[in-house]
Design a protein around this motif. Structure first.
Motif, short mmCIF file in Angstrom:
data_model
loop_
_atom_site.label_atom_id
_atom_site.label_comp_id
_atom_site.label_asym_id
_atom_site.label_seq_id
_atom_site.Cartn_x
_atom_site.Cartn_y
_atom_site.Cartn_z
N UNK A 5 48.82 40.09 25.47
CA UNK A 5 49.31 38.84 25.19
C UNK A 5 48.59 37.75 25.90
N UNK A 6 47.85 37.86 26.83
CA UNK A 6 47.02 36.83 27.59
C UNK A 6 45.92 36.37 26.53
N UNK A 7 45.24 37.29 25.80
CA UNK A 7 44.08 37.04 25.13
C UNK A 7 44.51 36.35 23.92
N UNK A 8 44.79 35.03 24.00
CA UNK A 8 45.34 34.22 22.82
C UNK A 8 44.16 34.07 21.68
N UNK A 9 43.12 34.14 22.03
CA UNK A 9 41.99 34.00 21.15
C UNK A 9 41.64 35.42 20.23
N UNK A 10 42.25 36.18 20.69
CA UNK A 10 42.19 37.72 20.26
C UNK A 10 40.70 38.23 20.16
N UNK B 170 39.36 40.12 22.37
CA UNK B 170 39.23 41.42 23.21
C UNK B 170 38.86 41.16 24.83
N UNK B 171 38.74 40.10 25.14
CA UNK B 171 38.43 39.71 26.79
C UNK B 171 39.42 38.62 27.05
N UNK B 172 39.64 38.49 28.48
CA UNK B 172 40.45 37.20 28.91
C UNK B 172 39.38 36.25 29.74
N UNK B 173 39.37 34.99 28.98
CA UNK B 173 38.55 33.96 29.87
C UNK B 173 39.15 33.70 31.16
N UNK B 174 38.96 33.03 31.91
CA UNK B 174 39.59 32.34 33.04
C UNK B 174 40.64 31.59 32.75
N UNK C 180 44.68 32.61 41.76
CA UNK C 180 44.57 33.19 40.29
C UNK C 180 42.99 32.98 39.99
N UNK C 181 42.48 31.82 40.18
CA UNK C 181 41.47 31.39 39.73
C UNK C 181 40.41 32.42 40.74
N UNK C 182 40.56 32.35 41.86
CA UNK C 182 39.69 33.35 42.82
C UNK C 182 39.89 34.76 42.23
N UNK C 183 41.02 35.29 42.07
CA UNK C 183 41.27 36.66 41.87
C UNK C 183 40.33 36.90 40.30
N UNK C 184 40.33 35.92 39.45
CA UNK C 184 39.69 36.14 38.11
C UNK C 184 38.10 36.30 38.61
N UNK C 185 37.63 35.38 39.41
CA UNK C 185 36.07 35.58 39.82
C UNK C 185 35.73 37.00 40.66
N UNK C 186 36.70 37.51 41.26
CA UNK C 186 36.83 38.60 41.87
C UNK C 186 36.63 40.04 40.88
N UNK C 187 37.49 39.61 39.90
CA UNK C 187 37.78 40.88 38.87
C UNK C 187 36.68 40.89 37.99
N UNK C 188 36.19 39.86 37.59
CA UNK C 188 35.02 39.48 36.45
C UNK C 188 33.66 40.31 37.38
N UNK D 40 37.14 38.66 31.45
CA UNK D 40 37.61 40.07 31.95
C UNK D 40 37.89 40.96 30.93
N UNK D 41 37.00 41.93 30.83
CA UNK D 41 37.00 42.91 29.80
C UNK D 41 38.24 43.95 30.11
N UNK D 42 38.33 44.65 28.84
CA UNK D 42 39.37 45.72 29.09
C UNK D 42 39.16 46.63 30.18
N UNK D 43 37.66 47.06 30.17
CA UNK D 43 37.28 48.02 31.28
C UNK D 43 37.49 47.52 32.42
#
Length: 168
Positions: A74-79, A81-85, A118-126, A133-136
């Protein structure tokens, strides 16, 4: 033709009625509500609040994985296959707004702090720092998070995990 035992038949009907009543004791509307606190947080209560979709006090791995995948897709609005920040943060913010609304809370300093996190988390998870943020990468996070919650390693997260954690 063999005669059926009326007592046995009555017993079977009674058990069926009892099991049906137990299975439907929770109103259908409650079953569709989803997690109590979808924005989560830290600790056992936050994990349960974020992932116990059917509110039965148990988060199975299947329940957990299905919800995480649903949120990711649902978050992958541009479809792509990965999430931008921006996608990652927007998905979290939608859950946080839902949680605040359900609690009748107005946006406050805690809300603003969680959005910064949430921004900090994204940078840690990437992990590979490609801005996506890839599916892997998502699956790696999911694996670690579930293992952290499943303290007694029985394949589910429930009150027993919290008791074991508190005992240690």
């Amino acid at each position: 033709m063999k005669q059926k035992n009326p007592a046995l038949l009555g017993f079977a009907v009674g058990v069926t009625v009892l099991l049906t009543a137990c299975a439907s004791s929770q109103p259908a509307a409650d079953k569709a509500l989803g997690p109590v606190n979808p924005a989560g947080g830290h600790g056992h209560a936050a994990f349960m609040g974020s992932y116990d979709v059917n509110r039965d006090g148990v988060v199975t791995r299947a329940e957990y994985d299905a919800l995480r995948k649903e949120r990711y897709v649902a978050a992958d609005t541009n479809k792509d296959g990965a999430l931008s920040e921006a996608e990652y943060v927007a998905e979290f913010e939608a859950r946080l707004k839902q949680q605040y609304a359900a609690q009748g809370r107005a946006v406050d300093d805690g809300y603003q702090q969680m959005m910064k996190q949430a921004h900090v988390r994204f940078n840690i998870l990437d992990k590979n720092k490609d801005g996506r943020l890839s599916m892997d990468e998502e699956n790696d996070v999911a694996e670690r998070t579930f293992k952290t919650g499943d303290v007694n390693l029985d394949g589910v997260v429930n009150a027993a995990d919290n008791m074991k954690k508190e005992a240690n």
